[in-house]
Design an enzyme around this catalytic site. Sequence first.
Site, PDB file in Angstrom:
ATOM      1  N   LYS A 182       0.837  -1.204   0.000  1.00  0.00           N
ATOM      2  CA  LYS A 182       0.000   0.000   0.000  1.00  0.00           C
ATOM      3  C   LYS A 182       0.878   1.264   0.000  1.00  0.00           C
ATOM      4  CE  LYS A 182      -3.635  -2.433  -0.296  1.00  0.00           C
ATOM      5  NZ  LYS A 182      -4.645  -2.911   0.608  1.00  0.00           N
TER       6      LYS A 182
HETATM    7  C1  LIG Z   1      -5.515  -4.093   0.855  1.00  0.00           C
HETATM    8  C2  LIG Z   1      -6.991  -4.079   0.794  1.00  0.00           C
HETATM    9  C3  LIG Z   1      -7.789  -4.454   1.894  1.00  0.00           C
HETATM   10  C4  LIG Z   1      -7.290  -5.103   3.139  1.00  0.00           C
HETATM   11  O1  LIG Z   1      -6.183  -4.655   3.720  1.00  0.00           O
HETATM   12  P1  LIG Z   1      -5.166  -5.645   4.495  1.00  0.00           P
HETATM   13  O2  LIG Z   1      -4.379  -4.690   5.307  1.00  0.00           O
HETATM   14  O3  LIG Z   1      -4.369  -6.345   3.446  1.00  0.00           O
HETATM   15  O4  LIG Z   1      -5.967  -6.578   5.323  1.00  0.00           O
HETATM   16  C5  LIG Z   1      -9.162  -4.306   1.795  1.00  0.00           C
HETATM   17  N1  LIG Z   1      -9.724  -3.845   0.673  1.00  0.00           N
HETATM   18  C6  LIG Z   1      -9.010  -3.507  -0.413  1.00  0.00           C
HETATM   19  C7  LIG Z   1      -9.722  -2.972  -1.598  1.00  0.00           C
HETATM   20  C8  LIG Z   1      -7.623  -3.634  -0.397  1.00  0.00           C
HETATM   21  O5  LIG Z   1      -6.918  -3.327  -1.491  1.00  0.00           O
END
Ligand SMILES: *Cc1c(COP(=O)(O)O)cnc(C)c1O
Length: 364
Positions: A182
């Site tokens: 991210k």
């Molecule tokens: C990354 C992501 C999540 C979840 O995040 P995590 O920290 O990996 O659990 C939820 N929704 C979307 C659209 C994502 O890209």
Amino acid sequence: MKIELDAPNLGAIEKAYIEKVIDSNFVSTFGPFVPQFENEMAGYLGAKRAVSTQSGTAALHVALYELGIREGDEVIVPALTFVATVNPIVYVNAKPVFADVDMKTWNISPAEIERCISPKTKAIIPVHLYGNPCKMGEIMEIAAKYGLFVIEDATESLGAKYKGRYTGNAGDLGCLSFNGNKTITTGGGGMVVGNNEKRMEHIKFLVNQARDESKGYYHPEIGFNYRMTNLEAAMGLGQMERLGEFLAKKKIYNDIYREELGKLDFIKFQESYDDSESSFWFTCITIHKKADLAAVMDSLKNKGVPVRRVFMPITNFPPYMMTDNSSLKNSYDIYEKGLCLPCSTLNSADDIYYACKAIKEILS
Ligand SMILES: *Cc1c(COP(=O)(O)O)cnc(C)c1O
């Protein structure tokens, strides 16, 4: 030249914070960096409060739980998203209802939300896909009209704005992710963001095993162990200092991709609504000519350019299959033609120019 798809960018600042944690020995959930990271994020987004969690998925789960979404309730979600938007709906025994996205922004459209509303609908989870803001104004109006909660899945859109307001701070609750790929990372982690103090205080309590600390180890409700550690928060604070730098880089990548690939009449970009600013977590395109995406990806890989496909619609997975997908045409169309291009902030502008050259060579 090594081009990175979505690798994290860590350096001396993060290292210095982590060293402080190790020196202090407070590596677990107790320590000063957790509240400091939460305050920093709430301040950045202009929200009253942020509560950190172990992941974005945990943030979405506890947000649904806090709002009282339970068995028999329906929650409207886009079909085109990462599976972690949807699984938490099932964790609270509610039912996801899949809406299509619009071809321009790849986000859930207000008209689609209205089509999916039933007497059982309790909430909407708009996803700001790849950093591109949803039409939050209209979504909030629909929610008010039908008495629904809005939980923003802002896990991909830290730094993006709709009408001057940051995503994650535009609904009833917003959820962030600090997974490794991210825009900023804590290794793994997330946050719930909101402006209702009572609700946010209760979320803080729930993620800490619903512990009433005034009575020692006393738990008046069923809670979760969803706490972030001091070690993770330290990395997050370091990354927050560099968020501006990361967002600026991603914007430059998007400019280069558009300048270099925009002239090809068979390439279209994910576009933003007029009054919004994407954070360009990824720059994504659709290819409008006969092309085998797997072969294109292989050829690009051979030239050192890693790309990934757009998310497969959730209704393709066994737990969520539908007998009739005809209402989700745009989601499938974007999936079939879409590619996400290298977005790691480790890349230089030259890396992105090189990626564009490779894409042009392979597709022309
Ligand atoms: C990354 C992501 C999540 C979840 O995040 P995590 O920290 O990996 O659990 C939820 N929704 C979307 C659209 C994502 O890209």
